[in-house]
Design a protein around this motif. Structure first.
Motif, short mmCIF file in Angstrom:
data_model
loop_
_atom_site.label_atom_id
_atom_site.label_comp_id
_atom_site.label_asym_id
_atom_site.label_seq_id
_atom_site.Cartn_x
_atom_site.Cartn_y
_atom_site.Cartn_z
N GLU A 7 -2.07 5.64 -6.21
CA GLU A 7 -2.95 5.64 -5.05
C GLU A 7 -3.87 4.43 -5.04
N ARG A 20 5.94 7.69 -6.27
CA ARG A 20 6.79 6.53 -6.55
C ARG A 20 7.61 6.85 -7.78
N ALA A 25 -1.63 1.34 -5.75
CA ALA A 25 -0.48 1.45 -4.85
C ALA A 25 -0.28 0.16 -4.06
N CYS A 34 2.01 9.63 -1.90
CA CYS A 34 1.74 8.58 -2.89
C CYS A 34 2.75 8.58 -4.03
#
Length: 107
Positions: A54, A83, A58, A81
């Protein structure tokens, strides 16, 4: 050298210096941190390196590829958020990156 702070599923945190050009997954696996299983070895095919990234952390990375987005779409516990740590390549100009390891990686 970038530092990655791994917020682990048990509530603890570990900071690891990871050389530029390596991935967030590499840093975790090479330091035997719990939570990032990395069954496929970083080939973006298993999603066992699911993390949440985040804010400024990010923004430091490129947008996810279509392949990564496809894996995340069907992943239990995925958030906006989410990944895959194997796709988060650390750059030479990065300082500190913070990721939260998803609980579901342990199962």
């Amino acid at each position: 050298m970038p530092t990655v702070v791994y917020q682990l599923p048990d509530g603890s945190a570990s900071s690891v210096d990871v050389p530029a050009g390596q991935t967030v997954m590499d840093g975790s696996v090479r330091n035997n941190l719990p939570g990032i299983v990395a069954e496929c070895g970083g080939s973006c095919s298993c999603a066992t390196c699911h993390v949440y990234v985040e804010g400024a952390s990010a923004e430091a990375f490129d947008e996810p590829s279509m392949e990564e987005q496809d894996l995340l779409e069907y992943l239990e516990g995925a958030r906006s958020c989410s990944r895959l740590a194997c796709q988060l390549v650390l750059g030479a100009t990065m300082d500190t990156i913070t990721v939260t390891v998803a609980q579901s990686n342990d199962s």
